[in-house]
Design an enzyme around this catalytic site. Structure first.
Site, PDB file in Angstrom:
ATOM      1  N   CYS A 111       0.797  -1.235   0.000  1.00  0.00           N
ATOM      2  CA  CYS A 111       0.000   0.000   0.000  1.00  0.00           C
ATOM      3  C   CYS A 111       0.827   1.281   0.000  1.00  0.00           C
ATOM      4  CB  CYS A 111      -0.933   0.005   1.202  1.00  0.00           C
ATOM      5  SG  CYS A 111      -1.891  -1.490   1.307  1.00  0.00           S
TER       6      CYS A 111
HETATM    7  C1  UGA Z   1      -1.622   0.365   5.472  1.00  0.00           C
HETATM    8  C2  UGA Z   1      -2.494   1.250   6.389  1.00  0.00           C
HETATM    9  O1  UGA Z   1      -2.035   1.149   7.753  1.00  0.00           O
HETATM   10  C3  UGA Z   1      -3.965   0.825   6.330  1.00  0.00           C
HETATM   11  O2  UGA Z   1      -4.767   1.730   7.084  1.00  0.00           O
HETATM   12  C4  UGA Z   1      -4.424   0.863   4.867  1.00  0.00           C
HETATM   13  O3  UGA Z   1      -5.769   0.441   4.749  1.00  0.00           O
HETATM   14  C5  UGA Z   1      -3.547  -0.074   4.067  1.00  0.00           C
HETATM   15  O4  UGA Z   1      -2.181   0.365   4.154  1.00  0.00           O
HETATM   16  C6  UGA Z   1      -4.042  -0.016   2.659  1.00  0.00           C
HETATM   17  O5  UGA Z   1      -3.877   0.994   1.997  1.00  0.00           O
HETATM   18  O6  UGA Z   1      -4.736  -0.919   2.253  1.00  0.00           O
HETATM   19  P1  UGA Z   1      -0.446  -2.050   5.721  1.00  0.00           P
HETATM   20  O7  UGA Z   1       0.259  -1.714   4.475  1.00  0.00           O
HETATM   21  O8  UGA Z   1      -1.066  -3.360   5.877  1.00  0.00           O
HETATM   22  O9  UGA Z   1      -1.638  -0.978   6.005  1.00  0.00           O
HETATM   23  O10 UGA Z   1       0.626  -1.942   6.895  1.00  0.00           O
HETATM   24  P2  UGA Z   1       1.027  -0.888   8.018  1.00  0.00           P
HETATM   25  O11 UGA Z   1       0.868  -1.528   9.340  1.00  0.00           O
HETATM   26  O12 UGA Z   1       0.399   0.418   7.809  1.00  0.00           O
HETATM   27  O13 UGA Z   1       2.605  -0.751   7.749  1.00  0.00           O
HETATM   28  C7  UGA Z   1       3.118  -0.173   6.547  1.00  0.00           C
HETATM   29  C8  UGA Z   1       4.632  -0.143   6.619  1.00  0.00           C
HETATM   30  O14 UGA Z   1       5.077   0.873   7.535  1.00  0.00           O
HETATM   31  C9  UGA Z   1       5.259  -1.449   7.111  1.00  0.00           C
HETATM   32  O15 UGA Z   1       6.410  -1.728   6.370  1.00  0.00           O
HETATM   33  C10 UGA Z   1       5.613  -1.155   8.559  1.00  0.00           C
HETATM   34  O16 UGA Z   1       6.646  -1.962   9.055  1.00  0.00           O
HETATM   35  C11 UGA Z   1       6.027   0.315   8.453  1.00  0.00           C
HETATM   36  N1  UGA Z   1       5.955   1.035   9.742  1.00  0.00           N
HETATM   37  C12 UGA Z   1       4.761   1.245  10.337  1.00  0.00           C
HETATM   38  C13 UGA Z   1       7.128   1.521  10.329  1.00  0.00           C
HETATM   39  O17 UGA Z   1       8.247   1.341   9.795  1.00  0.00           O
HETATM   40  N2  UGA Z   1       7.040   2.228  11.507  1.00  0.00           N
HETATM   41  C14 UGA Z   1       5.851   2.449  12.135  1.00  0.00           C
HETATM   42  O18 UGA Z   1       5.840   3.106  13.208  1.00  0.00           O
HETATM   43  C15 UGA Z   1       4.673   1.932  11.540  1.00  0.00           C
END
Ligand code: UGA
Length: 487
Positions: free
Chosen positions: A306
């Site tokens: 995403c």
């Molecule tokens: C993300 C959004 O959180 C959802 O709300 C959205 O619906 C989704 O995309 C989408 O567009 O469908 P997702 O990609 O499953 O969800 O994962 P996240 O938990 O958001 O993490 C995204 C990335 O950011 C991961 O690589 C995670 O490790 C990284 N991240 C997240 C960090 O490096 N630090 C943080 O503090 C949080």
């Protein structure tokens, strides 16, 4: 998230880590909303049984709605009909079983049946990136053309809802296609709305059952009523906007979350240089309710299906309209250089180059709690290690095979010389020079000190703060981490 990945599926960090666990509700109780439903009430259709489609179908059924689903992939339809979760996500199997056993979640044998039965039809289809980063909405458009032909022969009003993440203006485009193919009149015979999803992998079901908000982009009151009725029973405020504004909410949300992550990574680089630990710094920053505590964890950068895709899509969309997006662009820029930064950090902690050394790269998924490796930061980190001549041992408790299959041919070709796939952490660590932790799987926290101590260079580089650094240091293993300045 790309809604429908066929045949493989889709969503922990930050938001999900703080979410409650999912307690499946009883679906057969006397107070069950379905048992009081009248015949003729609206049936909800879900087209596309990827992460989003499956999670939403389950959630609609959970709250007592009748749902009919469809996917072009036979195996996917069969799995759902039998109540077999087609991919792993916490609580998904239990909720799917309950939904199928309740009789509220059905699978249509073809699109015609889906369209005949559903009066509100959610399109949960992929919107992949084009090579230039812009968003390819052709799956939605082709589906609209097929549905338009069915609409031409259909009786009664239909609402088609674009659930897929798609640029502002997509619902309008879908409306035009439906009108053209059906000869019917928008607003009178059918309507098109958007309803972006905010589901994260690793907490798909929890996010679907307890949305932070329900955004609906509608152009008429009838669509608003139908969508409000579709979400009857769900917690979460309903936000009603014009369709293009609804579509933009999704991009703005993902971009701002990714900006927070890149900002934390930028601060991490500074903290490393000045001997400060960025984690307590960002925790203190996040205690300001205006800023929020989530998505401030520095790490290897953001990945997944995403954020990278949606940010590039947003920038391309704005660019085509002559609008510069320096903040979103900057977040992408920090992200693109973070993998190299992690390897630089490794060499600086090692006090030498990684060339010729055996590096155990632990954690290949884009985040823990999923076997999804799409846009995982493990790819660029691996690329950088190989480029610098390291020998790499790869491990992941869930994503090893899928990572292997997703390697670009040029990298896969290095398997004989520079790569080794390890099915256990022991195998990855024993005889290796150092370890680099890319993903915060709980397993890595459990690795015994005796095993870490066998690393020839006695070095662990932690890109996620997944292991107990002070315990390693006490045991004589040097611990370096993203955002952890060494005094
Ligand atoms: C993300 C959004 O959180 C959802 O709300 C959205 O619906 C989704 O995309 C989408 O567009 O469908 P997702 O990609 O499953 O969800 O994962 P996240 O938990 O958001 O993490 C995204 C990335 O950011 C991961 O690589 C995670 O490790 C990284 N991240 C997240 C960090 O490096 N630090 C943080 O503090 C949080």
């Amino acid at each position: 998230m790309s809604p429908s990945r066929a045949p493989a599926p889709k969503k922990s960090e930050g938001r999900s880590s703080s979410r409650r666990s999912v307690t499946p509700r009883s679906h057969a109780s006397a107070e069950d909303p379905a048992s009081t439903r009248e015949e003729g009430e609206q049936v909800l259709g879900v087209s596309g049984l990827g992460f989003v489609g499956v999670a939403m179908a389950i959630a609609f059924a959970h709250y007592g709605h009748r749902v009919v689903t469809y996917d072009v992939v036979d195996a996917r339809r069969a799995a759902i009909a039998e109540g077999r979760a087609p991919f792993f996500d916490p609580g998904l199997q239990e909720e799917l079983t309950a939904a199928v056993e309740s009789g509220r979640l059905k699978v249509a044998k073809d699109r015609e049946e889906l369209f005949r039965k559903a009066s509100v039809l959610f399109l949960c289809l992929p919107t992949p990136p084009r090579p230039d980063g812009s968003v390819d909405t052709s799956f939605l458009e082709e589906e609209a053309a097929r549905l338009g032909k069915l609409l031409a022969r259909a009786e009664g009003w239909r609402l088609v809802v674009v659930k897929s993440t798609s640029p502002p203006g997509t619902s309008q485009k879908i409306e035009k296609i439906l009108a053209r193919e059906s000869g019917k009149k928008p607003g009178r015979d059918f309507s098109v709305a958007c309803n972006p999803e905010f589901l994260a992998e690793g907490s798909l079901v929890a996010d679907a059952l307890e949305p932070s908000r329900i955004v609906i982009g509608v152009g008429d009151a009838k669509s608003e009523r139908a969508l409000r009725e579709s979400y009857r029973g769900f917690p979460g405020a309903v936000v009603v906007l014009p369709p293009a504004a609804g579509e933009l909410v999704k991009y703005a949300s993902n971009a701002l979350l990714a900006v927070k992550v890149s900002f934390a990574n930028e601060m991490a680089r500074l903290a490393e240089r000045i001997g400060v630990d960025v984690y307590p710094v960002m925790e203190a920053v996040g205690m300001d309710p205006r800023l929020g505590a989530h998505f401030l964890r520095a790490g290897p950068g953001f990945g997944g299906s995403c954020f990278p895709k949606d940010l590039r899509g947003l920038v391309a969309f704005a660019h085509h309209r002559g609008v510069a997006m320096p903040v979103t662009d900057g977040a992408l820029g920090v992200n693109e250089t973070q993998a190299r930064h992690v390897v630089d950090l490794t060499e600086s902690a090692l006090g030498s180059l990684v060339a010729g050394r055996e590096v155990a790269l632990l954690g290949l998924a884009f985040k823990s709690g999923t076997d999804d490796v799409r846009e995982s930061r493990a790819f660029p980190i691996l690329g950088e290690l190989l480029k610098r001549g390291a020998l790499v041992r790869l491990h992941d408790p869930k994503a090893l095979e899928v990572f292997r299959r997703s390697l670009p041919p040029a990298v896969a070709a290095a398997e004989d010389r520079q790569l080794r796939f390890c099915t256990s952490v022991e195998d990855a660590l024993r005889g290796a020079s150092l370890a680099l932790v890319q993903c915060d799987w709980p397993e890595y926290r459990e690795v015994p000190l005796t095993l870490w101590k066998q690393l020839k260079d006695r070095l662990v580089v932690d890109a996620r703060r997944s292991v107990n650094g002070p315990a390693l240091e006490r045991a004589g293993v040097h611990y370096a981490a993203v955002g952890l300045g060494q005094e």
